[in-house]
Scaffold this motif. Structure first.
Motif, PDB file in Angstrom:
ATOM      1  N   PRO A 186       0.035  -0.551  -9.835  1.00 18.77           N
ATOM      2  CA  PRO A 186       0.005   0.679  -8.922  1.00 18.77           C
ATOM      3  C   PRO A 186       0.351   1.826  -9.364  1.00 18.77           C
ATOM      4  O   PRO A 186       1.111   2.078 -10.233  1.00 18.77           O
ATOM      5  CB  PRO A 186       0.684   0.223  -7.916  1.00 18.77           C
ATOM      6  CG  PRO A 186       1.908  -0.563  -8.349  1.00 18.77           C
ATOM      7  CD  PRO A 186       1.070  -1.352  -9.545  1.00 18.77           C
TER       8      PRO A 186
ATOM      9  N   SER B   2       4.682   6.300  -6.532  1.00 20.53           N
ATOM     10  CA  SER B   2       4.889   6.388  -5.108  1.00 20.53           C
ATOM     11  C   SER B   2       6.121   7.146  -4.919  1.00 20.53           C
ATOM     12  O   SER B   2       7.400   6.753  -5.603  1.00 20.53           O
ATOM     13  CB  SER B   2       5.084   5.014  -4.613  1.00 20.53           C
ATOM     14  OG  SER B   2       5.457   5.293  -3.318  1.00 20.53           O
TER      15      SER B   2
ATOM     16  N   GLN C 235       8.880   4.544  -3.459  1.00 22.64           N
ATOM     17  CA  GLN C 235       9.144   3.457  -4.283  1.00 22.64           C
ATOM     18  C   GLN C 235      10.390   2.866  -3.914  1.00 22.64           C
ATOM     19  O   GLN C 235      11.572   3.623  -4.101  1.00 22.64           O
ATOM     20  CB  GLN C 235       8.835   3.740  -5.606  1.00 22.64           C
ATOM     21  CG  GLN C 235       9.118   2.431  -6.510  1.00 22.64           C
ATOM     22  CD  GLN C 235       8.309   1.294  -6.055  1.00 22.64           C
ATOM     23  OE1 GLN C 235       7.228   1.283  -6.248  1.00 22.64           O
ATOM     24  NE2 GLN C 235       8.938   0.013  -5.980  1.00 22.64           N
TER      25      GLN C 235
ATOM     26  N   ASP D 192      -3.275   2.497 -12.462  1.00 23.49           N
ATOM     27  CA  ASP D 192      -3.733   3.485 -11.347  1.00 23.49           C
ATOM     28  C   ASP D 192      -3.251   4.923 -11.730  1.00 23.49           C
ATOM     29  O   ASP D 192      -1.964   4.968 -11.940  1.00 23.49           O
ATOM     30  CB  ASP D 192      -3.523   3.093 -10.172  1.00 23.49           C
ATOM     31  CG  ASP D 192      -4.528   2.074  -9.754  1.00 23.49           C
ATOM     32  OD1 ASP D 192      -5.709   1.862 -10.447  1.00 23.49           O
ATOM     33  OD2 ASP D 192      -4.596   1.177  -8.686  1.00 23.49           O
TER      34      ASP D 192
ATOM     35  N   SER E 258      -3.773  -5.315  -6.377  1.00 26.37           N
ATOM     36  CA  SER E 258      -3.492  -5.422  -5.033  1.00 26.37           C
ATOM     37  C   SER E 258      -2.319  -4.055  -4.735  1.00 26.37           C
ATOM     38  O   SER E 258      -1.888  -3.504  -5.442  1.00 26.37           O
ATOM     39  CB  SER E 258      -2.931  -6.829  -4.433  1.00 26.37           C
ATOM     40  OG  SER E 258      -1.707  -7.060  -4.859  1.00 26.37           O
ATOM     41  N   ASP E 259      -2.216  -4.263  -3.241  1.00 25.94           N
ATOM     42  CA  ASP E 259      -1.070  -3.435  -2.791  1.00 25.94           C
ATOM     43  C   ASP E 259       0.230  -4.115  -2.753  1.00 25.94           C
ATOM     44  O   ASP E 259       0.323  -5.043  -1.771  1.00 25.94           O
ATOM     45  CB  ASP E 259      -1.475  -2.819  -1.234  1.00 25.94           C
ATOM     46  CG  ASP E 259      -0.470  -1.978  -0.719  1.00 25.94           C
ATOM     47  OD1 ASP E 259       0.524  -1.202  -1.600  1.00 25.94           O
ATOM     48  OD2 ASP E 259      -0.354  -2.048   0.443  1.00 25.94           O
TER      49      ASP E 259
ATOM     50  N   ASP F 111       4.578  -5.463  -2.865  1.00 24.93           N
ATOM     51  CA  ASP F 111       5.614  -5.063  -1.989  1.00 24.93           C
ATOM     52  C   ASP F 111       6.403  -4.271  -2.987  1.00 24.93           C
ATOM     53  O   ASP F 111       6.705  -4.311  -4.024  1.00 24.93           O
ATOM     54  CB  ASP F 111       6.241  -6.253  -1.926  1.00 24.93           C
ATOM     55  CG  ASP F 111       7.637  -6.383  -1.454  1.00 24.93           C
ATOM     56  OD1 ASP F 111       7.781  -5.113  -0.703  1.00 24.93           O
ATOM     57  OD2 ASP F 111       8.407  -7.067  -1.597  1.00 24.93           O
ATOM     58  N   ARG F 112       6.589  -2.948  -2.442  1.00 28.00           N
ATOM     59  CA  ARG F 112       7.205  -2.049  -2.965  1.00 28.00           C
ATOM     60  C   ARG F 112       8.770  -1.922  -2.826  1.00 28.00           C
ATOM     61  O   ARG F 112       9.454  -1.039  -3.190  1.00 28.00           O
ATOM     62  CB  ARG F 112       6.779  -0.525  -2.904  1.00 28.00           C
ATOM     63  CG  ARG F 112       5.474  -0.070  -3.599  1.00 28.00           C
ATOM     64  CD  ARG F 112       4.841   1.164  -3.268  1.00 28.00           C
ATOM     65  NE  ARG F 112       3.717   1.366  -3.781  1.00 28.00           N
ATOM     66  CZ  ARG F 112       3.603   1.588  -5.090  1.00 28.00           C
ATOM     67  NH1 ARG F 112       4.708   2.132  -5.721  1.00 28.00           N
ATOM     68  NH2 ARG F 112       2.274   2.395  -5.524  1.00 28.00           N
TER      69      ARG F 112
END
Length: 423
Positions: free
Chosen positions: A78, A81, A84, A357, A385-386, A388-389
């Protein structure tokens, strides 16, 4: 048309407009304050849900589907963020550790990220930062992905256990900066450097991770060290006023061989091939070179010229087999993002295993990638995938709560006043 008929038409039109925009409700008046209290409670509940949602455990690192119990690497990792979550307890085995950044190199907002090998989760490791910057020398992921060795400027090395969440600190010889360089294949020894300052020549030591005993100085080291597959030798990279060299020494510091190398040639902690025959080195502008590990001479093995070193950190990430190596590849579409590229030295074939990404504001993107090298041979890839952060940082939770109040409370008061004007 009579005046009375006109008035009736106006009243009917206004009633139609009101009914189209609003659901008819009873007027709120002093005798019906319980309804107002219920409305206020509903608004408060909505605000609370929005503010506290980031604290909910979420997926809690959903187990990876289709990996059949084997460690896995996402095909896409990912992007940066701002919310995060950080590591605050047990995490499990990690497959990768890397720097993720945004901003500018002079005022970047860096994160050190660990990605799960068995669960679809990522966390930020705040303890791995060095003066606010995620120096590649400040941390080292263990071969089995269960520990992170963290250096710093307080004359100790900390070992973070990703399985239990506990941290153990080892005192080390005095130096302004200590840097974990390599962990032995069996996970029992840590080769580390004590530097008077970053980017200078340091002194190489071994730390026994069972007893905490530190060896006598093994000699100088500048940027990297690599254990041989059997754990009995170390390849060491140094640069001095006399030039750049790569040496192989025993664990007692005895010199086996030393070879001068071209300026800016670099060694990686995973440079040594699993069969002990080769050392893969990297030059940022001239690509990769393969040395014969027995004598330091250049081997007749070529790595394709279009495989370029990544934006920073180590170039060699691990080995799938004695002839298949994973490299940290270079720029993607003009950004400084990394690819993880598999290269077969026997036939020079390449394929991209994973990429990082890049968000719209990720000017610094990804670098300093490390893999759990003991997991690489059996590692499979899984769809990105998205993940778990984890839990949002406290500042983000407070900001979300305040923003919710500022938005929803005025809206609720406006609706309340509109209803009262219709009474």
């Amino acid at each position: 048309m009579t005046e009375q008929g006109t008035e009736q038409r106006i009243r009917a039109a206004l009633a139609e407009i009101v009914e189209a925009d609003w659901v008819p409700v009873e007027a709120i008046n002093p005798r019906k304050w319980p309804s107002a209290v219920l409305a206020a409670a509903a608004v408060a509940a909505i605000v609370a849900v929005i503010a506290l949602t980031p604290l909910w455990p979420g997926k809690d690192g959903t187990p990876v589907a289709g990996a059949d119990g084997r460690p896995s690497l996402p095909e896409r990792l990912p992007s940066y963020s701002w919310v995060q979550g950080s590591l605050d307890g047990p995490f499990g085995r990690a497959i990768a550790l890397y720097n993720n950044g945004t901003g500018h190199e002079d005022w970047g907002f860096w994160q050190v990220i660990v990605a799960g090998a068995d669960r679809d989760s990522v966390r930020r490791i705040d303890a791995a930062m060095l003066e606010g910057y995620p120096s590649d020398l400040a941390r080292r992921l263990s071969p089995d992905g269960t520990k992170v060795a963290i250096g710093g400027e307080d004359d100790r090395i900390r070992i973070l256990d990703l399985i239990t969440g506990a941290t153990r600190a080892f005192p080390v010889p005095h130096g302004m900066t200590t840097a974990p360089l390599a962990i032995s294949p069996d996970g029992r020894r840590l080769a580390f450097a004590s530097f008077p300052e970053i980017a200078s020549e340091g002194t190489l030591y071994l730390l026994d991770l069972d007893s905490g005993v530190v060896s006598s100085p093994l000699g100088p080291v500048s940027g990297a060290a690599a254990f041989s597959p059997d754990g009995t030798r170390l390849a060491v990279h140094t640069w001095t006023v006399r030039g750049y060299t790569i040496s192989v020494i025993g664990l007692d510091g005895e010199l086996r061989w030393r070879q001068p190398v071209e300026e800016s040639t670099q060694l990686s902690a995973n440079s040594w091939s699993p069969d002990g025959k080769f050392l893969v080195t990297m030059h940022y502008s001239r690509g990769y070179r393969v040395l014969d590990a027995e004598n330091g001479w250049e081997a007749r093995i070529a790595i394709p010229a279009d495989v370029l070193p990544g934006c920073g950190g180590e170039a060699v990430l691990g080995w799938r087999s004695p002839t298949v190596v994973l490299l940290s590849d270079g720029d993607v579409s003009g950004t400084s993002s990394n690819l993880i590229t598999e290269v077969d030295l026997a036939n020079e074939q390449t394929r991209v295993l994973s990429r990082f990404d890049v968000g719209k504001l990720d000017d610094l993107a990804v670098c300093g990638v490390q893999l759990a090298t003991a997991l690489v041979p059996e590692m499979v890839t899984r769809p990105g995938s998205d993940p778990d952060r984890g839990t949002w940082p406290l500042w983000a939770v407070i900001t979300a709560g305040v923003a919710s109040v500022l938005v929803l409370l005025p809206a609720a008061l406006w609706m309340f006043r509109r209803r009262r004007t219709r009474v």
